[in-house]
Design a protein around this motif. Structure first.
Motif, PDB file in Angstrom:
ATOM      1  N   ILE A   2      54.033  35.757  47.682  1.00 44.89           N
ATOM      2  CA  ILE A   2      53.097  35.724  46.425  1.00 44.89           C
ATOM      3  C   ILE A   2      51.904  37.104  46.700  1.00 44.89           C
ATOM      4  O   ILE A   2      52.087  37.814  45.638  1.00 44.89           O
ATOM      5  CB  ILE A   2      52.160  34.649  46.264  1.00 44.89           C
ATOM      6  N   TRP A   3      51.637  37.246  47.684  1.00 43.23           N
ATOM      7  CA  TRP A   3      50.691  38.440  47.897  1.00 43.23           C
ATOM      8  C   TRP A   3      51.447  39.930  47.648  1.00 43.23           C
ATOM      9  O   TRP A   3      51.145  40.616  47.097  1.00 43.23           O
ATOM     10  CB  TRP A   3      50.182  38.370  49.435  1.00 43.23           C
ATOM     11  N   LEU A  55      42.752  38.480  43.440  1.00 41.93           N
ATOM     12  CA  LEU A  55      44.124  38.614  43.535  1.00 41.93           C
ATOM     13  C   LEU A  55      44.642  37.042  43.932  1.00 41.93           C
ATOM     14  O   LEU A  55      45.399  36.481  43.470  1.00 41.93           O
ATOM     15  CB  LEU A  55      44.879  39.472  44.142  1.00 41.93           C
ATOM     16  N   LEU A  56      44.240  36.819  45.173  1.00 37.41           N
ATOM     17  CA  LEU A  56      44.600  35.325  45.898  1.00 37.41           C
ATOM     18  C   LEU A  56      44.087  34.082  44.998  1.00 37.41           C
ATOM     19  O   LEU A  56      44.700  33.263  44.618  1.00 37.41           O
ATOM     20  CB  LEU A  56      43.982  35.219  47.270  1.00 37.41           C
ATOM     21  N   LYS A  57      43.008  34.260  44.429  1.00 30.40           N
ATOM     22  CA  LYS A  57      42.346  33.245  43.537  1.00 30.40           C
ATOM     23  C   LYS A  57      42.945  33.020  42.345  1.00 30.40           C
ATOM     24  O   LYS A  57      43.358  31.730  41.899  1.00 30.40           O
ATOM     25  CB  LYS A  57      41.087  33.573  43.302  1.00 30.40           C
ATOM     26  N   SER A 111      38.352  44.128  49.734  1.00 37.05           N
ATOM     27  CA  SER A 111      38.248  42.584  49.880  1.00 37.05           C
ATOM     28  C   SER A 111      38.098  41.765  48.796  1.00 37.05           C
ATOM     29  O   SER A 111      38.663  40.724  48.489  1.00 37.05           O
ATOM     30  CB  SER A 111      36.840  42.315  51.124  1.00 37.05           C
ATOM     31  N   TRP A 112      37.140  42.351  48.036  1.00 38.35           N
ATOM     32  CA  TRP A 112      36.945  41.591  46.579  1.00 38.35           C
ATOM     33  C   TRP A 112      38.024  41.626  45.721  1.00 38.35           C
ATOM     34  O   TRP A 112      38.340  40.742  44.957  1.00 38.35           O
ATOM     35  CB  TRP A 112      35.798  42.127  45.861  1.00 38.35           C
ATOM     36  N   VAL A 113      38.856  42.746  45.868  1.00 38.57           N
ATOM     37  CA  VAL A 113      40.009  42.882  44.932  1.00 38.57           C
ATOM     38  C   VAL A 113      40.924  41.852  45.381  1.00 38.57           C
ATOM     39  O   VAL A 113      41.946  41.237  44.633  1.00 38.57           O
ATOM     40  CB  VAL A 113      40.557  44.160  44.744  1.00 38.57           C
ATOM     41  N   ALA A 114      41.238  41.863  46.854  1.00 40.32           N
ATOM     42  CA  ALA A 114      42.265  40.840  47.287  1.00 40.32           C
ATOM     43  C   ALA A 114      41.825  39.446  47.051  1.00 40.32           C
ATOM     44  O   ALA A 114      42.634  38.471  46.785  1.00 40.32           O
ATOM     45  CB  ALA A 114      42.120  41.248  48.951  1.00 40.32           C
ATOM     46  N   TYR A 115      40.638  39.179  47.444  1.00 40.63           N
ATOM     47  CA  TYR A 115      40.233  37.529  47.028  1.00 40.63           C
ATOM     48  C   TYR A 115      40.361  37.437  45.728  1.00 40.63           C
ATOM     49  O   TYR A 115      41.006  36.334  45.314  1.00 40.63           O
ATOM     50  CB  TYR A 115      38.584  37.539  47.246  1.00 40.63           C
TER      51      TYR A 115
END
Length: 416
Positions: A202-203, A259-261, A253-257
């Motif tokens: 998914i990532w 995206l995961l959320k 880090s915030w962009v990745a978070y």
């Protein structure tokens, strides 16, 4: 209370995994030991850098690293299941706060004097081959730290560089491997999350320009460590580059978070519990010692008579820019010789951790934390022995090996 105006037997600079183990080992053997650390906790990348799991302890299902470090981690998980996952030949995932406390407790129990919030900025030489003292500074101002033997566990080889010891220094080398800022995401509903492979799929589908991700489940259920940031092409010895890397990776880090959320089931109510206060820096100086461990040694599983530790971590060279790099697993373990942690130049200085004498390929394997535990213990015992011989280059390596074996080290190659 630490007394900075007295002479110590052994002074260790850098409280990461290797430095902490060096200090514990030297003090345990009976040397009056000072551990100098610029932050306010021990453990380096394993705690302040949130780099987990702690790898790699074995190969082909067999342990090739033992000693005090392995025992500490085994006892940590036995004491509290939320402190670390089960020990394995790959390595456990530790809770950074538990690990901070455990390492500090072990150091203090061994009678290590710890001095936090202190930087070493230079050395004074007694003669061209011997360090007389370190030049340090803190909130107290400038002061000197004196010891009989010094251990450079700074990661960057700062003390060696201050003492004039040569190192590999091309700009391409120093900026070769990208920096990373790890994070912990909590509030994950494990009842809803797919398995790790599915999360990675998914990532990769949605990450766009984000770094290829790696997830490692935290011992605390509902939390995970994430390696999803990169800052390539920067020099870990320049404050401006370190600043750029920290700002960029925090934003990533915030962009990745988010995206995961948005895309991964179970992350709907998650949150960033912590972004590492320390950057993960893979490579800066590689000091030139009496012997430079090289790719051929690593690939061929070479053994040395003066072995002080073994390692079997993959060769893992991260790219300087957005492509390239190199990664491959080893077929067997290799030995790290004592000659790679001492130099021809200074008689009372030992290296440990990722700055020891190696080429880039060997460095990319031995820089991980499991070898750091073993290299630190070896450096600490060697420093204690050399307080009597007065020259780290002429100690009895046999005596060092016997001491390491007494504490459970593994020095012989695995059976083929």
């Amino acid at each position: 209370m630490v007394k900075i105006n007295e002479q110590y037997d052994v002074v260790v600079i850098g409280g990461g995994i290797a430095g902490t183990m060096a200090a514990i080992a030297a003090a345990r053997e009976g040397s009056r030991t000072l551990l100098v650390e610029r932050y306010s906790a021990l453990g380096g990348m394993g705690t302040l850098g949130l780099v987990q799991p702690i790898t790699t302890w074995g190969i082909n299902g067999r342990y090739i690293i033992g000693g005090t470090g392995k025992r500490i981690l085994e006892e940590l998980v036995a004491e509290d299941k939320s402190a670390a996952t089960k020990m394995s030949t790959y390595g456990p995932c530790c809770d950074a706060e538990y690990l901070k406390m455990e390492l500090e407790k072990r150091a203090l129990e061994s009678k290590v004097s710890i001095l936090y919030h202190t930087w070493v900025r230079g050395v004074k030489l007694e003669n061209p081959e011997r360090i007389r003292c370190l030049l340090a500074f803190s909130k107290d101002g400038d002061f000197e730290i004196s010891g009989k033997v010094y251990i450079d566990a700074t990661g960057d080889g700062d003390i060696c560089a201050f003492a004039g010891i040569p190192f590999d220094s091309s700009e391409n080398e120093l900026g070769q491997q990208s920096m990373t800022l790890m994070m912990v995401i909590s509030g994950i509903d494990r009842n809803k999350t797919p398995d790790s492979d599915c999360i990675h799929t998914i990532w990769d589908r949605h990450r766009g320009s984000c770094h290829k991700g790696a997830l490692f489940w935290h011992p605390r259920r509902g939390s995970a460590y994430f390696n999803v940031t990169k800052a390539p092409g920067l020099n870990g010895l320049k404050a401006s580059d370190l600043t750029e890397a920290a700002i960029s990776c925090r934003r990533q880090s915030w962009v990745a978070y988010e995206l995961l959320k948005q895309h991964v089931p179970g992350f709907e109510n998650s949150y960033i519990a912590e972004i590492a206060p320390a950057l993960g820096i893979r490579e800066t100086r590689r000091i030139i010692g009496q012997y430079t461990l090289c790719r051929e040694d690593v690939d061929n599983g070479r053994h040395f008579e003066d072995v002080i530790a073994r390692a079997a971590c993959p060769v893992d060279i991260h790219p300087r820019n957005n492509d390239g790099g190199e990664y491959y697993a080893l077929k067997k373990s290799y030995a790290i010789p004592y000659r790679s942690i001492v130099t021809n130049r200074i008689s009372n200085l030992i290296m440990t951790g990722r700055c020891i004498s190696s080429d880039q390929a060997a460095h990319s394997s031995l820089r991980r934390m499991a070898p750091g535990f073993a290299l630190g213990e070896a450096a600490g015992i060697a420093a204690h022995i050399s307080t009597s011989s007065k020259d780290v280059r002429s100690i009895s390596v046999k005596d060092l090996q016997e001491a390491l074996l007494h504490y459970g080290a593994i020095l012989e190659p695995e059976e083929s």
